[in-house]
Design a protein around this motif. Sequence first.
Motif, mmCIF file in Angstrom:
data_model
loop_
_atom_site.group_PDB
_atom_site.id
_atom_site.type_symbol
_atom_site.label_atom_id
_atom_site.label_comp_id
_atom_site.label_asym_id
_atom_site.label_seq_id
_atom_site.Cartn_x
_atom_site.Cartn_y
_atom_site.Cartn_z
ATOM 1 N N TRP A 36 0.948 -1.242 0.155
ATOM 2 C CA TRP A 36 -0.053 -0.129 -0.041
ATOM 3 C C TRP A 36 0.706 1.417 0.158
ATOM 4 O O TRP A 36 0.708 2.179 -0.734
ATOM 5 C CB TRP A 36 -0.951 0.127 1.137
ATOM 6 N N TRP A 37 1.929 1.288 0.870
ATOM 7 C CA TRP A 37 2.717 2.439 0.809
ATOM 8 C C TRP A 37 3.360 2.744 -0.380
ATOM 9 O O TRP A 37 3.421 3.755 -0.939
ATOM 10 C CB TRP A 37 3.683 2.257 2.029
ATOM 11 N N LEU A 38 3.879 1.619 -0.892
ATOM 12 C CA LEU A 38 4.721 1.809 -2.323
ATOM 13 C C LEU A 38 3.529 2.243 -3.526
ATOM 14 O O LEU A 38 3.945 3.239 -4.241
ATOM 15 C CB LEU A 38 5.227 0.639 -2.994
ATOM 16 N N THR A 39 2.255 1.966 -3.605
ATOM 17 C CA THR A 39 1.552 2.334 -4.234
ATOM 18 C C THR A 39 0.790 3.918 -4.238
ATOM 19 O O THR A 39 0.827 4.459 -5.057
ATOM 20 C CB THR A 39 0.178 1.459 -4.358
ATOM 21 N N ARG A 40 0.871 4.138 -2.857
ATOM 22 C CA ARG A 40 0.548 5.480 -2.427
ATOM 23 C C ARG A 40 1.546 6.493 -2.881
ATOM 24 O O ARG A 40 1.295 7.471 -3.421
ATOM 25 C CB ARG A 40 -0.037 5.535 -0.918
ATOM 26 N N ILE A 41 2.851 5.983 -2.410
ATOM 27 C CA ILE A 41 3.891 6.921 -2.705
ATOM 28 C C ILE A 41 4.229 6.913 -4.191
ATOM 29 O O ILE A 41 4.602 8.263 -4.779
ATOM 30 C CB ILE A 41 5.007 6.501 -1.955
ATOM 31 N N GLU A 42 3.829 6.198 -4.715
ATOM 32 C CA GLU A 42 3.939 6.241 -6.357
ATOM 33 C C GLU A 42 3.078 7.331 -6.941
ATOM 34 O O GLU A 42 3.443 7.805 -8.019
ATOM 35 C CB GLU A 42 3.569 4.811 -6.922
ATOM 36 N N GLY A 43 1.852 7.494 -6.361
ATOM 37 C CA GLY A 43 0.722 8.452 -6.700
ATOM 38 C C GLY A 43 1.499 10.024 -6.720
ATOM 39 O O GLY A 43 0.889 10.827 -7.131
ATOM 40 N N GLY A 44 2.491 10.045 -5.753
ATOM 41 C CA GLY A 44 3.053 11.388 -5.879
ATOM 42 C C GLY A 44 2.382 12.403 -4.848
ATOM 43 O O GLY A 44 1.318 12.032 -4.044
ATOM 44 N N GLY A 45 2.814 13.529 -4.705
ATOM 45 C CA GLY A 45 1.868 14.563 -4.061
ATOM 46 C C GLY A 45 2.458 14.687 -2.617
ATOM 47 O O GLY A 45 3.564 13.793 -2.036
ATOM 48 N N ARG A 46 1.560 15.238 -1.775
ATOM 49 C CA ARG A 46 1.765 15.174 -0.301
ATOM 50 C C ARG A 46 0.952 13.911 0.422
ATOM 51 O O ARG A 46 0.141 13.581 0.064
ATOM 52 C CB ARG A 46 1.088 16.588 0.264
ATOM 53 N N VAL A 47 2.076 12.937 0.970
ATOM 54 C CA VAL A 47 1.652 11.818 1.515
ATOM 55 C C VAL A 47 1.612 12.075 3.122
ATOM 56 O O VAL A 47 2.736 12.455 3.579
ATOM 57 C CB VAL A 47 2.629 10.740 1.145
ATOM 58 N N LEU A 48 0.343 11.514 3.646
ATOM 59 C CA LEU A 48 0.221 11.542 5.130
ATOM 60 C C LEU A 48 1.100 10.675 5.689
ATOM 61 O O LEU A 48 0.899 9.250 5.576
ATOM 62 C CB LEU A 48 -1.263 11.079 5.386
ATOM 63 N N ALA A 49 2.023 10.853 6.396
ATOM 64 C CA ALA A 49 3.136 10.181 7.244
ATOM 65 C C ALA A 49 2.772 10.106 8.839
ATOM 66 O O ALA A 49 2.472 11.185 9.288
ATOM 67 C CB ALA A 49 4.506 10.356 6.994
ATOM 68 N N PRO A 50 2.484 8.951 9.281
ATOM 69 C CA PRO A 50 1.896 9.075 10.514
ATOM 70 C C PRO A 50 3.105 9.159 11.756
ATOM 71 O O PRO A 50 4.286 8.519 11.637
ATOM 72 C CB PRO A 50 1.390 7.594 10.940
ATOM 73 N N GLY A 51 2.681 9.811 12.605
ATOM 74 C CA GLY A 51 3.890 9.892 14.030
ATOM 75 C C GLY A 51 4.997 10.703 13.875
ATOM 76 O O GLY A 51 4.932 11.664 13.280
ATOM 77 N N VAL A 52 6.220 9.894 14.119
ATOM 78 C CA VAL A 52 7.530 10.547 13.976
ATOM 79 C C VAL A 52 8.434 9.730 13.094
ATOM 80 O O VAL A 52 8.344 8.564 13.171
ATOM 81 C CB VAL A 52 7.959 10.774 15.278
ATOM 82 N N PRO A 53 9.246 10.291 12.332
ATOM 83 C CA PRO A 53 10.133 9.676 11.428
ATOM 84 C C PRO A 53 11.218 8.922 11.838
ATOM 85 O O PRO A 53 11.819 8.041 11.376
ATOM 86 C CB PRO A 53 10.599 10.708 10.495
ATOM 87 N N ASP A 54 11.501 9.078 13.283
ATOM 88 C CA ASP A 54 12.766 8.516 13.910
ATOM 89 C C ASP A 54 12.221 7.335 14.819
ATOM 90 O O ASP A 54 13.065 6.679 15.631
ATOM 91 C CB ASP A 54 13.369 9.292 14.823
ATOM 92 N N LEU A 55 11.064 6.702 14.631
ATOM 93 C CA LEU A 55 10.388 5.744 15.365
ATOM 94 C C LEU A 55 11.266 4.341 14.755
ATOM 95 O O LEU A 55 11.033 4.024 13.669
ATOM 96 C CB LEU A 55 9.251 5.665 15.192
ATOM 97 N N PRO A 56 12.072 4.006 15.481
ATOM 98 C CA PRO A 56 12.751 2.434 15.266
ATOM 99 C C PRO A 56 11.725 1.389 14.919
ATOM 100 O O PRO A 56 10.577 1.193 15.631
ATOM 101 C CB PRO A 56 13.577 1.886 16.380
#
Length: 340
Positions: A169-189
Amino acid sequence: MRILVIGGSVFLGRAIVADALRRGHEVTTFNRGVSSPDLSGVTAVHGNREVPADLDRLVEGREWDAVIDVCGFTPAVVLDGVRRLNGRVPHYTFISSISAFPGYPSVIGLDESAPRHECPPDADASLGEYGVLKAGCERAVEEFFEGKALIIEPGPILGPHENLDRLSWWLTRIEGGGRVLAPGVPDLPMQIIDARDIAAFTLDQAERGATGRYFTTGEPGKITFGEWLGLCVAETGSDAELVWVEDEFLLAHSVKPWTELPLWLPRGPMTSGIWTPSSAKAVAEGLVCRPVAETVRDTWAWLREIPVAERSFGGRLLRHGIDPEKEARILEQWDHHISG
């Protein structure tokens, strides 16, 4: 070896069958023949494990060196199969789940020594939810199989041919481009493991007749959520912009954890152990986790063979993921929130 794979046509089961064939084993698969085609090279027996006559037809005149049960979800059903396989195979591997442990995902550093859910080995599907029933399935194998029993307990699994709408799902959504809703914090291990690595470990253990239980959850701290999504952006060549939105804001706007934004759980006491279970025991016995970049690359290569219309939101492949209109609305509301 002669190996029976119960399941064997979808995701992890498919990876196990593919690896077993590469190793030169004789593979029989038993499934309904509905979800996906069996791989070329197997002896395919189609039937329903919940139908006694189908099980009788499977075992009649056949013996194997090992069975790998990938699709057992109801203890009573697993138990029925175990009893029919007794005397026809000396080694039984059951693919369970880390969800068989009530401490997951709240306990930090969970391992195989933790107590499992209480569930009898003859329970029917009405007794509990997925994790509870998986614990009962484990007991059906451990207590009633008249041979060597091995239990594999994966955490979240990714990789090519996945049917769980996570990386795909993430690959398909990101392929579509634009602003992508990313959840939480990027530094979560995170802990990420490829289905092919679980398959290799499972077959290694089956070949040597291993017993016991093993977590296969990946190695902790190898990658963060931000790095993982960054790999998705790089691999797809997309112009996507990841917009990181706080957990509390997402919950306040009715975003469903795990399903609308796959692999996202809001941080808190009940989820603090989500990416911390220990696979140390399996690693000591030879579990090797490939680089996450390889998993992303190979999953993207597989996805590119499927038309976008069939794997976008509402398509035949992806059942989970956030509705595009809802995502756009939340991003707009987030902009207003942070601008004051």
